[in-house]
Design a protein around this motif. Structure first.
Motif, PDB file in Angstrom:
ATOM      1  N   SER A   1       0.838  -1.202   0.000  1.00  0.00           N
ATOM      2  CA  SER A   1       0.000   0.000   0.000  1.00  0.00           C
ATOM      3  C   SER A   1       0.873   1.252   0.000  1.00  0.00           C
ATOM      4  O   SER A   1       2.067   1.206   0.341  1.00  0.00           O
ATOM      5  CB  SER A   1      -0.906   0.010   1.231  1.00  0.00           C
ATOM      6  N   ALA A   2       0.262   2.364  -0.352  1.00  0.00           N
ATOM      7  CA  ALA A   2       0.975   3.645  -0.313  1.00  0.00           C
ATOM      8  C   ALA A   2       1.446   3.955   1.100  1.00  0.00           C
ATOM      9  O   ALA A   2       2.552   4.468   1.300  1.00  0.00           O
ATOM     10  CB  ALA A   2       0.082   4.760  -0.840  1.00  0.00           C
ATOM     11  N   GLU A   3       0.635   3.617   2.076  1.00  0.00           N
ATOM     12  CA  GLU A   3       0.999   3.875   3.477  1.00  0.00           C
ATOM     13  C   GLU A   3       2.218   3.049   3.882  1.00  0.00           C
ATOM     14  O   GLU A   3       3.121   3.545   4.558  1.00  0.00           O
ATOM     15  CB  GLU A   3      -0.179   3.568   4.407  1.00  0.00           C
ATOM     16  N   GLU A   4       2.232   1.774   3.487  1.00  0.00           N
ATOM     17  CA  GLU A   4       3.381   0.918   3.801  1.00  0.00           C
ATOM     18  C   GLU A   4       4.638   1.410   3.094  1.00  0.00           C
ATOM     19  O   GLU A   4       5.717   1.428   3.668  1.00  0.00           O
ATOM     20  CB  GLU A   4       3.073  -0.532   3.421  1.00  0.00           C
TER      21      GLU A   4
ATOM     22  N   GLU B   1       5.346   4.531   2.258  1.00  0.00           N
ATOM     23  CA  GLU B   1       5.810   5.731   2.956  1.00  0.00           C
ATOM     24  C   GLU B   1       6.501   5.374   4.266  1.00  0.00           C
ATOM     25  O   GLU B   1       7.534   5.954   4.601  1.00  0.00           O
ATOM     26  CB  GLU B   1       4.649   6.694   3.209  1.00  0.00           C
ATOM     27  N   ARG B   2       5.958   4.424   5.008  1.00  0.00           N
ATOM     28  CA  ARG B   2       6.575   4.009   6.265  1.00  0.00           C
ATOM     29  C   ARG B   2       7.968   3.437   6.015  1.00  0.00           C
ATOM     30  O   ARG B   2       8.934   3.802   6.686  1.00  0.00           O
ATOM     31  CB  ARG B   2       5.703   2.968   6.974  1.00  0.00           C
TER      32      ARG B   2
ATOM     33  N   TRP C   1       9.857   3.941   3.361  1.00  0.00           N
ATOM     34  CA  TRP C   1      10.722   4.970   2.781  1.00  0.00           C
ATOM     35  C   TRP C   1      11.294   5.873   3.876  1.00  0.00           C
ATOM     36  O   TRP C   1      12.472   6.215   3.871  1.00  0.00           O
ATOM     37  CB  TRP C   1       9.923   5.766   1.758  1.00  0.00           C
TER      38      TRP C   1
END
Length: 57
Positions: free
Chosen positions: A38-41, A43-44, A46
């Motif tokens: 996911s985008a959230e994963e 970002e985390r 990164w």
């Protein structure tokens, strides 16, 4: 950065983080160990990677 002729900034980035591969980004889905996240994963992970690379530079 290369496209905008900011070679000094590109050099600083590459010294700190390394050189990124150039070329198409397709085909990764066919590798047996690849997975979508996911985008959230993303970002985390990164943020965690940048923190690690910043600490090791």
């Amino acid at each position: 950065m290369r496209d905008h002729a900011d070679l000094a900034a590109m050099g600083r980035y590459e010294r700190q983080y390394g050189v990124l591969a150039e070329g198409p980004m397709d085909g990764w889905q066919d590798h047996p160990q690849s997975a979508e996240i996911s985008a959230e994963e993303f970002e985390r992970l990164w943020v965690e990677a940048r923190r690690f690379l910043g600490d090791s530079a």
